[in-house]
Design a protein around this motif. Structure first.
Motif, PDB file in Angstrom:
ATOM      1  N   VAL A 193      29.747  43.495  49.765  1.00 16.32           N
ATOM      2  CA  VAL A 193      28.494  44.567  49.493  1.00 16.32           C
ATOM      3  C   VAL A 193      27.438  43.690  49.515  1.00 16.32           C
ATOM      4  O   VAL A 193      28.110  42.348  49.378  1.00 16.32           O
ATOM      5  N   MET A 246      26.953  52.949  40.492  1.00 11.29           N
ATOM      6  CA  MET A 246      27.181  52.669  41.235  1.00 11.29           C
ATOM      7  C   MET A 246      28.882  52.891  41.897  1.00 11.29           C
ATOM      8  O   MET A 246      28.843  53.087  42.509  1.00 11.29           O
ATOM      9  N   VAL A 252      30.587  43.619  39.270  1.00 11.50           N
ATOM     10  CA  VAL A 252      30.733  43.695  41.161  1.00 11.50           C
ATOM     11  C   VAL A 252      32.443  42.753  41.423  1.00 11.50           C
ATOM     12  O   VAL A 252      33.586  43.803  41.777  1.00 11.50           O
ATOM     13  N   LYS A 293      34.775  52.408  46.140  1.00  6.56           N
ATOM     14  CA  LYS A 293      34.234  51.112  46.985  1.00  6.56           C
ATOM     15  C   LYS A 293      33.148  51.873  47.430  1.00  6.56           C
ATOM     16  O   LYS A 293      32.216  51.585  48.534  1.00  6.56           O
ATOM     17  N   VAL A 347      29.652  52.831  46.132  1.00  9.24           N
ATOM     18  CA  VAL A 347      29.204  51.941  45.615  1.00  9.24           C
ATOM     19  C   VAL A 347      28.261  51.968  47.311  1.00  9.24           C
ATOM     20  O   VAL A 347      27.158  52.033  47.371  1.00  9.24           O
TER      21      VAL A 347
END
Length: 464
Positions: free
Chosen positions: A251, A287, A400, A411, A414
């Motif tokens: 990320v 998220m 996270v 993911k 996200v």
């Protein structure tokens, strides 16, 4: 959809108003410092409104998260991994503060005055001394209800964990209770969304009071340690945390910080990371991080993951020792910092707590340096901004990372959220998208995604 978009646009204007209020508060603080100081209760009142919602938010989030998983061992694994990570990162933050502090040598050449000595003594008197046993016993509330009224995050966390495990053991009989708590959670976040409309007023009062109390002279004379501290915090966040986040979770840190931009603005305007705690929980769930991971990692991190406070304690200790003409030797620095790791527990989120922790630590370990605490009293609130922001960023990244290590994160979601394709609902702070891909399936009524279907091992990665 059009109606929803309209409501989101109005919240956009709300945060523009916050920025304008901050600018106005700074102006009033410089132009009329006497008047600005009197505005302090306005900022305090807004922060208190946010704080009164923290216990209900934590309770609902944790109970729903734990109640939706089958294996209690999974929750224990999340908590153990989070605490281990917090200990390592706090040590890294202390080491970075130590290295930068020795390089910059803040405080050299300053002369302490009698007024500064008096301010240092006052800070030390207010610091108090709490043993490890007292701290551990303090986690246990007097009653289950007092955990919500006392404002202690760890007490609320304990009660929520017990309730979550109890509902988990009840099986199908606990489903009605979980559905009820899901409705209560929606109510709590709706109230929080209403409170946020007072943010511009609160930001104005808080910033005006800080500038009015501090003045320009203090900022000029202590600019070296302020700039050094801000730069050190930035290096820690962007280099250490950013690199770890990219390496482990894939990320981009800047995307995550942009997603949490409104929370950072709220923290900067109130100098308290607790003001953004409920919104951080809601946004991380939205998220794609599972409810158990968010519910355990975030509240625990607010007491144990004190990256910004750790950096502050190391640099401030070196600054004071240099200013007092009694620099710390290498062995003294290491022993003092080990002591500070213990002394800093529970200091996150509370405005001014870093100063009290510093004074208490020096009083117990190097009492001859306590007088020097008065040198930084004037700028502590401005340093508190960086402490709070760094602590907040550290907890967001930690959540996270723990979600990635425990495979409790979606993911794909996200990426969608950080790219802006799945916007967060600012009008309720809690929409059907929170908690991951469960939102993709049709739901009956307005129940929480964590409790609307068959029980599962986690809130992420499986359809409900």
């Amino acid at each position: 959809m059009a109606a929803v978009a309209g409501r989101r646009d109005r919240t956009h204007y709300l945060y523009i108003a916050v920025i304008a209020a901050v600018v106005l508060g700074i102006t009033v603080g410089f132009v009329a410092p006497g008047v600005a100081v009197e505005l302090k209760p306005i900022g305090t009142g807004f922060v208190n409104l946010i704080k009164m919602m923290i216990s209900p938010v934590i309770f609902c989030t944790i109970v729903l998260g734990i109640g939706s998983v089958r294996k209690a061992a999974k929750v224990g694994a999340v908590g153990g991994l989070a605490l281990g990570y917090f200990l390592v990162m706090s040590t890294v933050a202390l080491a970075i503060g130590l290295l930068v502090g020795n390089f910059v040598e803040p405080g050299s050449g300053l002369q302490i005055t009698e007024a500064a000595k008096a301010a240092g003594d006052k800070a030390a008197d207010g610091a108090g001394g709490e043993s490890t046993a007292d701290f551990l016993l303090g986690i246990i509330p007097t009653t289950m209800v007092s955990a919500f009224t006392g404002g202690e995050v760890l007490q609320t966390l304990l009660v929520a964990l017990m309730a979550g495990f109890a509902l988990q053991a009840m099986g199908a009989a606990g489903e009605p209770v979980l559905r009820g708590i899901g409705h209560i959670q929606r109510l709590v976040f709706r109230i929080l969304a209403m409170i946020m409309w007072a943010a511009p007023v609160g930001a104005f009062g808080a910033i005006a009071a800080v500038v009015g109390e501090t003045g320009l002279d203090a900022l000029k004379s202590l600019a070296v340690i302020m700039i050094g501290f801000y730069v050190t915090c930035a290096l820690f966040v962007f280099v250490i945390l950013g690199g770890l986040l990219k390496l482990v979770a894939g990320v981009n840190l800047f995307s995550l910080l942009k997603y949490l931009g409104r929370e950072f603005l709220l923290i900067l305007s109130t100098s308290s990371s607790e003001s953004a705690l409920p919104r951080l929980i809601a946004k991380l769930e939205h998220m794609g991080v599972s409810k158990p991971v968010v519910g355990i990692t975030v509240p625990t991190g607010y007491s144990f993951n004190l990256d910004g406070t750790a950096i502050y304690l190391t640099m401030a200790s070196l600054f004071i020792a240099n200013a007092m003409g009694d620099p710390l030797s290498a062995s003294e620095q290491i022993s003092l910092l080990i002591f500070m790791i213990i002394a800093s527990k529970g200091a996150a989120g509370v405005t001014g707590a870093g100063l009290a922790t510093l004074a208490g630590g020096l009083q117990s370990h190097r009492p001859e340096l306590v007088d020097g605490v008065g040198l930084i009293v004037g700028i502590d609130r401005f340093m508190s901004e960086a402490r709070a922001v760094t602590n907040f960023a550290g907890n967001a990244v930690a959540t996270v990372l723990v979600g990635t290590w425990t495979k409790e994160i979606d993911k794909e979601r996200v990426g969608e959220v950080l790219a802006g394709r799945l916007p967060f609902d600012e009008t309720t702070l809690l929409d059907d998208g929170h908690g991951g891909p469960a939102a993709e399936e049709p739901r009956a009524g307005a129940e929480s995604p964590a409790v609307t279907g068959p029980r599962q091992d986690s809130g992420v990665g499986a359809k409900v």
